[in-house]
Scaffold this active site. Sequence first.
Site, PDB file in Angstrom:
ATOM      1  N   GLU A   1      -8.997  -5.747 -28.198  1.00 44.16           N
ATOM      2  CA  GLU A   1      -7.982  -6.451 -27.396  1.00 44.16           C
ATOM      3  C   GLU A   1      -8.074  -7.956 -27.582  1.00 44.16           C
ATOM      4  O   GLU A   1      -7.354  -8.716 -26.955  1.00 44.16           O
ATOM      5  CB  GLU A   1      -8.086  -6.050 -25.920  1.00 44.16           C
ATOM      6  CG  GLU A   1      -9.481  -6.113 -25.342  1.00 44.16           C
ATOM      7  CD  GLU A   1      -9.571  -5.537 -23.930  1.00 44.16           C
ATOM      8  OE1 GLU A   1      -8.539  -5.344 -23.280  1.00 44.16           O
ATOM      9  OE2 GLU A   1     -10.706  -5.277 -23.493  1.00 44.16           O
TER      10      GLU A   1
ATOM     11  N   HIS B   1       0.816  -1.215   0.000  1.00 41.76           N
ATOM     12  CA  HIS B   1       0.000   0.000   0.000  1.00 41.76           C
ATOM     13  C   HIS B   1       0.853   1.271   0.000  1.00 41.76           C
ATOM     14  O   HIS B   1       0.649   2.178  -0.783  1.00 41.76           O
ATOM     15  CB  HIS B   1      -0.878  -0.051   1.247  1.00 41.76           C
ATOM     16  CG  HIS B   1      -1.948   0.953   1.273  1.00 41.76           C
ATOM     17  ND1 HIS B   1      -3.117   0.792   0.572  1.00 41.76           N
ATOM     18  CD2 HIS B   1      -2.031   2.155   1.874  1.00 41.76           C
ATOM     19  CE1 HIS B   1      -3.866   1.837   0.768  1.00 41.76           C
ATOM     20  NE2 HIS B   1      -3.238   2.686   1.554  1.00 41.76           N
TER      21      HIS B   1
ATOM     22  N   CYS C   1      -4.753   2.294 -25.783  1.00 44.45           N
ATOM     23  CA  CYS C   1      -4.751   2.554 -24.339  1.00 44.45           C
ATOM     24  C   CYS C   1      -3.994   1.482 -23.565  1.00 44.45           C
ATOM     25  O   CYS C   1      -3.972   1.507 -22.343  1.00 44.45           O
ATOM     26  CB  CYS C   1      -6.167   2.717 -23.803  1.00 44.45           C
ATOM     27  SG  CYS C   1      -7.168   1.250 -24.002  1.00 44.45           S
TER      28      CYS C   1
ATOM     29  N   ASP D   1      -3.939  -6.889 -23.502  1.00 42.66           N
ATOM     30  CA  ASP D   1      -4.661  -8.135 -23.767  1.00 42.66           C
ATOM     31  C   ASP D   1      -4.466  -8.591 -25.207  1.00 42.66           C
ATOM     32  O   ASP D   1      -4.387  -9.786 -25.475  1.00 42.66           O
ATOM     33  CB  ASP D   1      -6.153  -7.966 -23.457  1.00 42.66           C
ATOM     34  CG  ASP D   1      -6.427  -8.148 -21.979  1.00 42.66           C
ATOM     35  OD1 ASP D   1      -5.873  -9.093 -21.401  1.00 42.66           O
ATOM     36  OD2 ASP D   1      -7.167  -7.331 -21.404  1.00 42.66           O
TER      37      ASP D   1
HETATM   38  C1  PEP Z   1      -5.405  -3.641 -22.344  1.00 41.09           C
HETATM   39  O1  PEP Z   1      -5.767  -4.823 -22.315  1.00 41.09           O
HETATM   40  O2  PEP Z   1      -4.476  -3.216 -23.057  1.00 41.09           O
HETATM   41  C2  PEP Z   1      -6.082  -2.650 -21.481  1.00 41.09           C
HETATM   42  C3  PEP Z   1      -5.818  -1.366 -21.567  1.00 41.09           C
HETATM   43  O3  PEP Z   1      -6.965  -3.136 -20.578  1.00 41.09           O
HETATM   44  P1  PEP Z   1      -6.539  -3.763 -19.158  1.00 41.09           P
HETATM   45  O4  PEP Z   1      -5.059  -3.599 -19.009  1.00 41.09           O
HETATM   46  O5  PEP Z   1      -7.332  -3.025 -18.136  1.00 41.09           O
HETATM   47  O6  PEP Z   1      -6.969  -5.188 -19.348  1.00 41.09           O
HETATM   48 MG    MG Z   2      -7.628  -5.357 -21.370  1.00 37.67          MG
END
Ligand code: PEP
Ligand code: MG
Length: 578
Positions: A435, A189, A506, A459
Site C-alpha cells: 500500500e 451508530h 483488499c 492507501d
Molecule cells: C488499504 O489501504 O487499501 C487497506 C485495505 O487498508 P485500510 O483501508 O485499512 O487502510
Molecule cells: Mg491501508
Amino acid sequence: MTEKLFHGNPTSKGIAIAPAFVLAQVVDIAETNVTASPAEEKERLQQALATAHTEIHQLHEKALQRLGKEKAAIFEAHEMFLSDPTLLQQVDTAIEQGESAPKAWQAAFEQQAALLETLNDPIFSARAVDLRDVGQRVLRILTRRSTDVNEPDQPSIIVAENLTPSQTILLPKELTLGFCTVQGNQTSHVAILARGLGIPAVVGMPAAFLDAVHTGDAMLLDGKAGLVYLDPSAETLARYRAAMERDRVEQEASRRAGQQPAQTPDGRTIEIGANLGGNGRVEAEQAVQLGAEGVGLLRTEFLYMQRDTPPDEAEQVEAYRPYLEVMAGRPIIFRTVDIGGDKPLPYLRLPAEANPFLGKRGIRLSLANPDLFVTQLKAILRAGANSTGIKIMFPMVAALDEVRAAKKYLAEARQALEKQGLPYAQDVEVGIMVEIPAAAVLADVLAPEIDFFSIGTNDLSQYTMAADRTHPEIGKMADAMHPAVLRLIQQVVIAAHAAGIWVGICGELAGDALAAPLLLGLGVDELSMAPPSIPAVKAQIRQWRYEDAQKISTEVLKLSEPEEVRRYLRSLPQSKQG
Ligand code: PEP
Ligand code: MG
C-alpha cells in the site's frame, strides 16, 4: 384514516411494513426544582448512580448472552463513566452551589460530552454518545421516569428522537423490522448497525413526525428512498408488497449466486474473501452467507480502540476465536494492528504528528512497540492452534528491513509459546500489504521474503497520488482506477508470480464490480471486499473469459485518466459468457 407521508434521509435500504414502536424520549428536567438541601440532593444522586450501576450490570449480562463479549464491552465503558472523578466533582460543586441533582448532573455530563466532541475525533465523538447514553439513564432514574421498559412485544418499526447505543444494541433483532429516528446521520451508530444487520432505516425525520406517530400506528418505511408512511393506503401497501417480493427474489438469486465459486468460463478461479473487523461472529456468519470463501483482511484495530489499556494476549485470543469458529478452516488473514498517526491510542502516548499519514503507523508502530507486537502475534498463533488457513499480514510495509524485523518478532512469538508449552498454529503463511508505492516498486525484492502480497488500493492510491484520502476536496484524486495505480498493481502481480507467490487485493477496488474484469485480467489471485459486494463481483468474474479479461487489462493500461478507464469498462458488453 388517511395516509400521511414523511421524508427523511435514506439510510439503510429495504422496506418494512409493521406497527410503530415509539421508544422513550430524552428526559425533560425543566420541572425539577430544588426542594431539598445539598446534602439530600447529593444522597439522591448517589442512590441514582447505584441504581444505574445495577441496571448497566444487568444490561451487560444480557448483552453478553445476546451479542457476545466485544459488543457487550460498551457497558463496561458505561460503568466507568458513573465513577468518573472529574464528572462527579463537577456535579458536587454545582449541588453545593444550590443546583438540583438532575440539573447539576445534566449540566456536567453535557459539558463533558461537548468537550469530547470538540476534539473532532471519531473515537472521542463515540465516547460522547456513550456518555450521553449513561447521562440520560441516570436522569431517568433521578426523575423516576420509566427506565428500560423499552422493548416491543411484536415485530415493529422502532421510532425514536435518537437511538442511543445501549437502546440499539439491546433491541431484539427478531422484533426489529426497521429504524426511524429524527436525529442521526449516515455515520451514526444506528445507521451503521442498521446497514450491518440489513435492517431498513430512515434517519433525519422531521420533528413533526414524532408528534404524529404513536406506538401501534400502522407504518411503512422505505429505507432506500427515505420515505415513511403513517396509515399507508391499500394502494401504497400493495405497491410496496410487490416491491418487497421483487427484492426478496433478487436477494435470493444473488445469495445463491454468491455461493458459487468465482470461476471464469475458461477455468480460472479467483478466491473471494471478506474484509472484516469488529463485529465478531455476526459479521463472519453474514460474510459466509454472502459467499465469502475466507477472510482476506481482518482489521484487528477494533481491539485496540476506545479503551485505556492495550488488550492482553488472552483477551485477543478470545476476540479472534469467533472468526476462526465461523470460518472453520477457511483461510483468515490477520492483519497486525494498523494504527497510529490519525488514530491515536491514549495508552501509547503517541506524540502529535504534523503528517499522520506519513508518520508512525502500521508496521512502524508495531516495530517501535515490540511488547505490543509480540503480544498480538502470540495471540494470533494461539487462537489458531487448532485451525488451518491462518495467515499473518503486516500493514504499511515500505522497506525490506521492516519485513525482516517483523518476521524476527514472529519467530520470537513462536519461541515464547514453545517455551510456555502452549499450543499454537503451525503452518502460517506470512504476507505483507502493498500500500506504499516503494513496496510496489520493490515487489521483486520483497517477494522472496514472504508467502503472499495483498494490495491495499486505498492507501496505495493516496500515496501514489500524494492525495490525503480523507481530504474533502482532493480526496477524490486518491482514485484506485488511476492508471498510475493500475500500473503499480500490474508490476506487483508480475513480481509475485515470478517469485511463485500469490497476490490479492483488499482495498475498496476489489469490491467494485466494474473493476472485476480488469483485475482478473491483471492476473490477481484473490479479491477481498466488504461482504455485501461479494455476490456481484463473483457474478462479474463468472462472465469473463480470462483470455478476454487479459485483453481488457492490456487496453486499460494504455489509458491515462481514471475517467477514461471507467468509460472504457462501462462500454464493455455486459456478458462475455462462453
Ligand atoms: C488499504 O489501504 O487499501 C487497506 C485495505 O487498508 P485500510 O483501508 O485499512 O487502510
Ligand atoms: Mg491501508
